[in-house]
Design a protein around this motif. Sequence first.
Motif, PDB file in Angstrom:
ATOM      1  N   GLY A 281       0.784  -1.227   0.000  1.00 48.30           N
ATOM      2  CA  GLY A 281       0.000   0.000   0.000  1.00 48.30           C
ATOM      3  C   GLY A 281       0.810   1.269   0.000  1.00 48.30           C
ATOM      4  N   LEU A 282       2.117   1.182   0.268  1.00 46.73           N
ATOM      5  CA  LEU A 282       2.975   2.365   0.269  1.00 46.73           C
ATOM      6  C   LEU A 282       3.515   2.635  -1.130  1.00 46.73           C
ATOM      7  N   PRO A 283       3.714   3.896  -1.491  1.00 46.05           N
ATOM      8  CA  PRO A 283       4.242   4.202  -2.821  1.00 46.05           C
ATOM      9  C   PRO A 283       5.689   3.754  -2.964  1.00 46.05           C
ATOM     10  N   ASP A 284       6.035   3.249  -4.145  1.00 44.16           N
ATOM     11  CA  ASP A 284       7.343   2.634  -4.389  1.00 44.16           C
ATOM     12  C   ASP A 284       8.311   3.664  -4.974  1.00 44.16           C
ATOM     13  N   TYR A 285       8.831   4.539  -4.128  1.00 38.79           N
ATOM     14  CA  TYR A 285       9.708   5.602  -4.615  1.00 38.79           C
ATOM     15  C   TYR A 285      11.105   5.522  -4.017  1.00 38.79           C
ATOM     16  N   TRP A 286      11.467   4.465  -3.279  1.00 36.29           N
ATOM     17  CA  TRP A 286      12.734   4.435  -2.561  1.00 36.29           C
ATOM     18  C   TRP A 286      13.300   3.026  -2.473  1.00 36.29           C
ATOM     19  N   ARG A 287      14.607   2.961  -2.161  1.00 37.67           N
ATOM     20  CA  ARG A 287      15.283   1.710  -1.811  1.00 37.67           C
ATOM     21  C   ARG A 287      16.378   2.020  -0.794  1.00 37.67           C
TER      22      ARG A 287
END
Length: 549
Positions: free
Chosen positions: A109-115
Amino acid sequence: MDPTEARPAPATHSCRHSLGRGLLMALALAVPPAAIAAEPCNAGYVFENRDPANGQVVDGPGIPDVKVSDGVHIVTTDADGRYELPAVDGRTTFVIKPPGYAMPDRGNGLPDYWRNLRTQPGPPVRFGGIPVEDANCRNFPLVPAAAGDDELQVLVFADPQVKSEVDVDYYHRDIIQPLLEQGANADLGLTLGDVVDDDLSLYPALNAHTASLGVPWLHVAGNHDMDLDAGRDDDALLSFRHVFGPDTFAWEEQRATFLLLDDVIHQPGQSPAYIGGFREEQFRFLEAYLPTVPVERLLVVALHIPLFEPDGRDTFRDADRERLFTLLSRFPNVLLLSAHNHTQQHVFHDATSGWQGSEPLHEFNVGAVCGAFWSGVEDAQGIPDTTMADGTPNGFARLRVGAGGQYALSWHPARLPAGDPALTEAMALHAPRVLRRGAYPAWGVYANVFMGMDDSRVEFRIDDGAWKPMRRVERPDPRLLVENVRDDEAIALRGFDRSPEAQPGKHLWRGALPTDLEAGEHRVEVRVFDPWTGEQRASTTYELQDAGE
C-alpha cells in the motif's frame, strides 16, 4: 561527490544486467568474481511504467529531468532516464516524484519511490533496522497521471501513537472505517510522526489499515518512531526507514511541493533524550533541492516537533530553526505542518522566532489522531473519548490547495455523536444548565473553536436576539474539567486511562449569559467566521429559575 564515496560504473539500459558479453568477460579477467558480486550499484532508470506487473523491469521510455537523491546528493536523470549516485552503504535512495506522475504500489500500500542500500550488517537494534539486501541496480517506474485543474486534497494525520493491538483497532474503527464509509476523497496522505508509541513491530498492522484508504501515503518520523537502543542519532531511524523509506525527502504535485523532514535529534544517555533539530546532511539536501523548486507552488514543510517553543521551553535548536527559515525565505507561500503536542493551535512566526519574510510564516500544529493517547471513557462501541488537554476532540485535518499557492485547512473530529448541536465539527459549547433569574451575570457560555486563531470572529446570541462578540480567553475547557472531576470522584477506573488534565488552550471564547430574561429555557447560539470553511454554528440551552423553585 565526497572524496570518500565510491562512484559506480555508469548505468546502461538495464543497469549491470545489460552489460555486453565482451565487457563482462573483460571484467571477469580483471576483477576477482567475489569483488564483482560484492560491488553495490546505486544507479538505474526512471521510466514510464506501461506494465505494472513487471515492477522494476523497464518496459517504457526513460523519463528525463527527474530528480533522484540519496538524502545528501541530488542528480537528475539524463535524456534516457538514467541516474547514478554514490553507492554509500546505509543510505536511502529515492525519487522525488514530479508533477504529472503517480508512484506504483510497493505491495503493502505504500508508494514505491525508494530503496535502502545495505550490503553490510548495520548496528544491532531491537526492531531489526535495515536488513542486508542485494545491492543491485534499482529502476524506478512512474505512472503517467492526468493533470487537472481541481484542488489538491490532502489528508493530514498526526500522532496515531498506537501502543498495542487494542490501539490499532481503535485507529481502524475510530479513524479509518468512517473515512472508508464516507469516501476518503484525497489525492495524498501525510502522517506527521509518532506513527506508533515505541513498539515499532506495530508498523505493518497500522499501515495495513491506512493503506485500505487507497491513498498514496507519506510518513514523517517522530520521537516515538526511533530505535531507542541506537547508540547515536544517525542510527535512530533504521527500523522506520526499513518500513517507510527516507526520513528526509520531497514529493511534488502540480499545486504544491511537499518537504518532509525528520526533526528529532536522538540524544542517548542525555536528558532530555531528544531535541528538535536537523542533521548537517539534511541541510546539504535542502541546499541542493530548494533552489530547484518553483516558487509559484505552495511549499508544505511537514515535520513532527513544532518549530515554535511553547511556554518558553527549549525544545528546538535555535540555530537549526533559523537556518531552515533562511532557506525558506525565498518562497512567498509556505505552510508548516507539525504535530507532537497532542493539542491544536496556529502559530505565525515573525522576527522574534527568526523568520525574516515579509509576511508571517504560518505553522499549523495539528491535533492528534489518538487525541490524549487513546484515553478516557469508552462509548457504546468501546472506543475511548480521548479528548485532548485543550478540549479538542481527536481526529484529523484536511488540506486543500488551489491555484497560486492558496490553501485551506479544516479539522475533522472522529465520530461525532449524533444529535448534539453543542458539539460540531467546528466547535464545542459549554454552558451551565440552570441559573437564578436576576443573579449577577457571572456565568458564561464557552466556545472551544477547534481551528480558532487569535483574531477569529466569534459571536453569540440568546433566543434569536442581537449577535454579540465573545472574548478569547486562555483557560482550561470547562467541558474537560467536568470529566476531570468525574474521574476524581469515581471509586473505580472509568476507562483504561483517565482523561487528561485540562490545560489552557489557544482557541477558547467566552460570552456572559444574561440572567434578566423571563424564567424558563433559553437558547444560546454561537457562530464563528472560519476563513476556509465559512460561517459555522453550534447551539445549546440554559434555564433561568426564580429562587425557591
